[in-house]
Scaffold this motif. Structure first.
Motif, PDB file in Angstrom:
ATOM      1  N   ILE A 230      -3.715  -5.402  14.074  1.00 38.97           N
ATOM      2  CA  ILE A 230      -4.318  -4.297  13.324  1.00 38.97           C
ATOM      3  C   ILE A 230      -5.791  -4.620  13.104  1.00 38.97           C
ATOM      4  O   ILE A 230      -6.127  -5.590  12.415  1.00 38.97           O
ATOM      5  CB  ILE A 230      -3.608  -4.074  11.978  1.00 38.97           C
ATOM      6  CG1 ILE A 230      -2.133  -3.728  12.209  1.00 38.97           C
ATOM      7  CG2 ILE A 230      -4.303  -2.957  11.188  1.00 38.97           C
ATOM      8  CD1 ILE A 230      -1.325  -3.572  10.935  1.00 38.97           C
ATOM      9  N   THR A 270      -8.608   1.842   4.599  1.00 44.55           N
ATOM     10  CA  THR A 270      -7.628   0.857   5.061  1.00 44.55           C
ATOM     11  C   THR A 270      -6.196   1.195   4.673  1.00 44.55           C
ATOM     12  O   THR A 270      -5.299   1.173   5.519  1.00 44.55           O
ATOM     13  CB  THR A 270      -7.996  -0.545   4.528  1.00 44.55           C
ATOM     14  OG1 THR A 270      -9.263  -0.918   5.079  1.00 44.55           O
ATOM     15  CG2 THR A 270      -6.958  -1.581   4.925  1.00 44.55           C
ATOM     16  N   THR A 271      -5.944   1.477   3.400  1.00 42.77           N
ATOM     17  CA  THR A 271      -4.557   1.641   2.953  1.00 42.77           C
ATOM     18  C   THR A 271      -3.839   2.746   3.708  1.00 42.77           C
ATOM     19  O   THR A 271      -2.697   2.575   4.146  1.00 42.77           O
ATOM     20  CB  THR A 271      -4.507   1.908   1.431  1.00 42.77           C
ATOM     21  OG1 THR A 271      -5.418   2.963   1.098  1.00 42.77           O
ATOM     22  CG2 THR A 271      -4.884   0.659   0.651  1.00 42.77           C
ATOM     23  N   VAL A 274      -3.569   1.738   7.678  1.00 44.36           N
ATOM     24  CA  VAL A 274      -2.522   0.750   7.965  1.00 44.36           C
ATOM     25  C   VAL A 274      -1.139   1.366   7.786  1.00 44.36           C
ATOM     26  O   VAL A 274      -0.225   1.127   8.577  1.00 44.36           O
ATOM     27  CB  VAL A 274      -2.683  -0.496   7.061  1.00 44.36           C
ATOM     28  CG1 VAL A 274      -1.523  -1.458   7.251  1.00 44.36           C
ATOM     29  CG2 VAL A 274      -3.995  -1.201   7.376  1.00 44.36           C
ATOM     30  N   LYS A 275      -0.978   2.185   6.751  1.00 47.93           N
ATOM     31  CA  LYS A 275       0.315   2.853   6.533  1.00 47.93           C
ATOM     32  C   LYS A 275       0.673   3.723   7.741  1.00 47.93           C
ATOM     33  O   LYS A 275       1.825   3.737   8.189  1.00 47.93           O
ATOM     34  CB  LYS A 275       0.256   3.710   5.272  1.00 47.93           C
ATOM     35  CG  LYS A 275       1.586   4.399   4.919  1.00 47.93           C
ATOM     36  CD  LYS A 275       1.468   5.189   3.621  1.00 47.93           C
ATOM     37  CE  LYS A 275       2.805   5.798   3.210  1.00 47.93           C
ATOM     38  NZ  LYS A 275       3.287   6.851   4.129  1.00 47.93           N
ATOM     39  N   LEU A 278       2.075   1.819  10.636  1.00 50.89           N
ATOM     40  CA  LEU A 278       3.418   1.268  10.408  1.00 50.89           C
ATOM     41  C   LEU A 278       4.473   2.339  10.151  1.00 50.89           C
ATOM     42  O   LEU A 278       5.662   2.031  10.113  1.00 50.89           O
ATOM     43  CB  LEU A 278       3.379   0.306   9.219  1.00 50.89           C
ATOM     44  CG  LEU A 278       2.384  -0.858   9.334  1.00 50.89           C
ATOM     45  CD1 LEU A 278       2.362  -1.670   8.052  1.00 50.89           C
ATOM     46  CD2 LEU A 278       2.703  -1.736  10.526  1.00 50.89           C
ATOM     47  N   TRP A 303       4.443 -11.652   9.814  1.00 50.71           N
ATOM     48  CA  TRP A 303       3.209 -10.948   9.411  1.00 50.71           C
ATOM     49  C   TRP A 303       2.182 -11.995   8.999  1.00 50.71           C
ATOM     50  O   TRP A 303       2.431 -12.806   8.114  1.00 50.71           O
ATOM     51  CB  TRP A 303       3.490  -9.997   8.255  1.00 50.71           C
ATOM     52  CG  TRP A 303       2.302  -9.165   7.829  1.00 50.71           C
ATOM     53  CD1 TRP A 303       1.163  -9.595   7.219  1.00 50.71           C
ATOM     54  CD2 TRP A 303       2.152  -7.746   7.984  1.00 50.71           C
ATOM     55  NE1 TRP A 303       0.314  -8.550   6.988  1.00 50.71           N
ATOM     56  CE2 TRP A 303       0.888  -7.401   7.438  1.00 50.71           C
ATOM     57  CE3 TRP A 303       2.961  -6.743   8.517  1.00 50.71           C
ATOM     58  CZ2 TRP A 303       0.428  -6.089   7.425  1.00 50.71           C
ATOM     59  CZ3 TRP A 303       2.494  -5.441   8.499  1.00 50.71           C
ATOM     60  CH2 TRP A 303       1.230  -5.110   7.954  1.00 50.71           C
ATOM     61  N   THR A 305      -1.977 -12.377   7.861  1.00 50.00           N
ATOM     62  CA  THR A 305      -3.056 -11.503   7.399  1.00 50.00           C
ATOM     63  C   THR A 305      -4.242 -12.258   6.819  1.00 50.00           C
ATOM     64  O   THR A 305      -4.093 -13.274   6.148  1.00 50.00           O
ATOM     65  CB  THR A 305      -2.535 -10.508   6.343  1.00 50.00           C
ATOM     66  OG1 THR A 305      -3.612  -9.654   5.933  1.00 50.00           O
ATOM     67  CG2 THR A 305      -1.987 -11.237   5.125  1.00 50.00           C
ATOM     68  N   GLU A 310      -1.937  -3.191   2.984  1.00 46.30           N
ATOM     69  CA  GLU A 310      -0.742  -2.672   3.638  1.00 46.30           C
ATOM     70  C   GLU A 310       0.280  -2.209   2.605  1.00 46.30           C
ATOM     71  O   GLU A 310       0.243  -2.659   1.452  1.00 46.30           O
ATOM     72  CB  GLU A 310      -0.111  -3.747   4.541  1.00 46.30           C
ATOM     73  CG  GLU A 310       0.532  -4.896   3.799  1.00 46.30           C
ATOM     74  CD  GLU A 310      -0.418  -6.017   3.454  1.00 46.30           C
ATOM     75  OE1 GLU A 310       0.015  -7.003   2.822  1.00 46.30           O
ATOM     76  OE2 GLU A 310      -1.603  -5.928   3.818  1.00 46.30           O
ATOM     77  N   VAL A 313       5.453  -5.163   2.116  1.00 51.86           N
ATOM     78  CA  VAL A 313       6.101  -5.759   3.286  1.00 51.86           C
ATOM     79  C   VAL A 313       7.245  -6.651   2.806  1.00 51.86           C
ATOM     80  O   VAL A 313       7.018  -7.612   2.073  1.00 51.86           O
ATOM     81  CB  VAL A 313       5.100  -6.578   4.129  1.00 51.86           C
ATOM     82  CG1 VAL A 313       5.792  -7.214   5.335  1.00 51.86           C
ATOM     83  CG2 VAL A 313       3.940  -5.691   4.584  1.00 51.86           C
ATOM     84  N   HIS A 360      -2.947  -8.887  10.892  1.00 55.08           N
ATOM     85  CA  HIS A 360      -3.809  -7.933  10.187  1.00 55.08           C
ATOM     86  C   HIS A 360      -5.171  -8.586   9.976  1.00 55.08           C
ATOM     87  O   HIS A 360      -5.353  -9.413   9.089  1.00 55.08           O
ATOM     88  CB  HIS A 360      -3.184  -7.530   8.850  1.00 55.08           C
ATOM     89  CG  HIS A 360      -3.904  -6.411   8.181  1.00 55.08           C
ATOM     90  ND1 HIS A 360      -3.643  -6.023   6.881  1.00 55.08           N
ATOM     91  CD2 HIS A 360      -4.876  -5.566   8.622  1.00 55.08           C
ATOM     92  CE1 HIS A 360      -4.421  -5.020   6.559  1.00 55.08           C
ATOM     93  NE2 HIS A 360      -5.185  -4.729   7.592  1.00 55.08           N
ATOM     94  N   ASP A 434      -7.541   0.332  11.933  1.00 55.22           N
ATOM     95  CA  ASP A 434      -7.138   1.169  10.800  1.00 55.22           C
ATOM     96  C   ASP A 434      -8.023   2.409  10.659  1.00 55.22           C
ATOM     97  O   ASP A 434      -7.584   3.476  10.246  1.00 55.22           O
ATOM     98  CB  ASP A 434      -7.113   0.368   9.492  1.00 55.22           C
ATOM     99  CG  ASP A 434      -8.438  -0.325   9.180  1.00 55.22           C
ATOM    100  OD1 ASP A 434      -9.382  -0.236   9.995  1.00 55.22           O
ATOM    101  OD2 ASP A 434      -8.525  -0.983   8.124  1.00 55.22           O
TER     102      ASP A 434
END
Length: 508
Positions: A230, A270-271, A274-275, A278, A303, A305, A310, A313, A360, A434
């Motif tokens: 990512i 970003t939030t 990234v969502k 996924l 994962w 990062t 994100e 997780v 990430h 992202d």
């Protein structure tokens, strides 16, 4: 004109504070207004005059209510407003941001190390001049309150005036509604006060238990591994794979079975970005995301990062960069290369045949682009080293950013090298960013502009795929989205699921 006396009637004080708030913090607001309407027309003049009056009266009205209830609380809130306003306007003026709900999410989710990179003397100057100095006066002034009778008359007449002004501008409501998100993101202090409330209201909704997806089935025992990288703030137009005139992809361009596709991000922050990478579809609901879904269905999920943002997780092997660094060797350990530490060995040690690795990264996140890569990757010079991007020439800024793409190229090539050594596995690497990044175009910097008005630099992203020999072939994909990732990973790992969508799969 009011003089700065130590004793002021409450009505005089709130009008003074409203005027100062207007003068100090609303240049970006009215700059936007002038750029987006015909200000020489009668309608344009009417909107501008009405907005000025409305802003002065509304702010004075709210301040009046607060101070009438409690002078102590009022002073505390006003000091807080002026200080936060000063910081907010600095970022609006310096980076061209808009303080909407998504930007509030970015601020509240920012790590200390990232936040400290924004520190500058100019920021301190804004805080002192527009925050601290007015706050000293606010603390010192003695405010004379109105009687309850006068209080009721004042708020009644003010409300009537506000409503009358609003209805007098009924013909302009369409323009205001069209631009309401931007106007609301530039009106201080309501941009952040209202949007903080909205952010936490939506976060409360998100923190509800995630909605589980239907169970999946692993169709075969063939050894397969997917590495999903990512990217952070990577825009496709600065990749030479996409036709950029500088060779920012010297390694990937020489590797066989590397393919690139045009792609659009679902958001500019970003939030949400990234969502989307996924999620199995475009939704505001908190459905089970890809790593959680595969982990629950007996796939090995790892994962790693150096970033944040994100959705929750829920897997066993969630590894932050500080956990990986003690076992890392070399100069790259202070950068995103740390995410590759022992990766090949961890794959080989797995007892499962189906593996998903998520890396990430944070390589191209501003404003300090020149600090995101080791010195030997400073391929292009001279670079911008200032946190105040507007102080750099556009050329220096782009050069620093280009070097982050060169470093990204190196990291991706290292991932591919590791996967090539795993002869027992069919493997693929997917690199998806992202969101994109503004580098001074239209006087905008970084990202976070609402999608409805965002420039293409903030949403045109790279979607790069490498596949091992004799594993899979790719469809003749044209323009992809971040939602293609979920279904493509399921296909490559031979995961059968009721929610699988063949149209969103990039592999034949």
């Amino acid at each position: 004109m009011f003089t700065l006396k130590n004793n002021l009637k409450i009505t005089h004080f709130v009008l003074l504070m409203s005027c100062l708030n207007f003068l100090f913090f609303h240049l970006p607001f009215f700059t936007f207004v002038f750029k987006n309407l015909e200000y020489k027309s009668f309608s344009g003049i009417s909107i501008i005059i009405s907005l000025i009056i409305l802003m002065l009266v509304l702010n004075a009205f709210v301040f009046y209510l607060i101070f009438s209830l409690s002078r102590r609380v009022g002073k505390f809130l006003l000091v807080l407003f002026f200080c936060i306003n000063a910081i907010a306007v600095y970022f609006v003026n310096t980076y061209g941001v808009i303080i909407d709900e998504s930007m509030i999410g970015n601020v509240l989710n920012t790590k200390y190390g990232e936040a400290s990179s924004f520190f500058s003397l100019k920021l301190i100057a804004y805080l002192v001049l527009f925050g601290v100095i007015p706050s000293i006066y606010i603390f010192k002034v003695k405010i004379i309150k109105d009687t309850w009778k006068k209080f009721l008359i004042t708020i009644s007449l003010t409300l009537i005036f506000i409503l009358a002004l609003a209805f007098a501008n009924a013909s302009n409501w369409l323009w205001i509604d069209k631009n309401s998100k931007t106007l609301g993101g530039l009106a201080m202090p309501w941009s952040y006060t209202v949007n903080i409330s909205l952010f936490y209201a939506h976060e409360f909704k998100k923190n509800q238990k995630e909605i589980l997806l239907p169970n999946a089935i692993v169709k075969n025992n063939e050894k397969s591994v997917v590495v999903l990288v990512i990217g952070e703030s990577a825009r496709s137009q600065n990749f030479s794979l996409y036709g950029y005139d500088k060779n920012t992809n010297p390694l990937l361009s020489k590797i066989t079975n590397v393919f690139h596709f045009n792609a659009i991000s679902s958001a500019t922050y970003t939030t949400a970005g990234v969502k989307a990478i996924l999620d199995y579809k475009n939704t505001d609901e908190l459905y089970e995301i890809l790593p959680n879904y595969l982990y629950r269905n007996n796939v090995e999920v790892i994962w790693r990062t150096s970033n944040w943002g994100e959705p929750p997780v829920h897997i066993k092997n969630y590894q932050k960069e500080d956990v990986l660094r003690p076992n890392c060797k070399g100069e790259g350990c202070g950068y995103d290369e740390v995410l590759l530490t022992g990766l090949k060995e961890q794959i080989r040690a797995s007892t499962k045949n189906k593996i998903l690795i998520v890396l990430h990264t944070s390589t191209s996140h501003g404003p300090t682009y020149s600090k995101k890569y080791p010195p030997q990757f400073e391929t292009f010079k001279p670079v911008c080293n200032s946190v105040e991007l507007g102080n750099c020439s556009k050329k220096e800024l782009i050069i620093a950013y280009d070097n982050t793409i060169v470093y990204t190229d190196y990291i991706l090539s290292k991932v591919i090298e590791d996967l090539k050594e795993l002869k027992d596995y069919k493997s693929t690497m997917l690199f998806v960013s992202d969101h994109g990044e503004s580098l001074g175009e239209k006087n905008l910097y970084m990202h976070g502009i609402p999608m409805s008005i965002a420039p293409k630099e903030q949403y045109e992203i790279p979607f790069i795929v490498w596949i091992s020999d004799n594993s899979r072939q790719l469809k003749a994909n044209k323009e992809l989205t971040q939602y293609h990732v979920f279904h493509s990973v399921l296909n490559f790992l031979s995961i059968e699921s009721p929610i699988y969508d063949e149209e969103m799969n990039i592999f034949k």
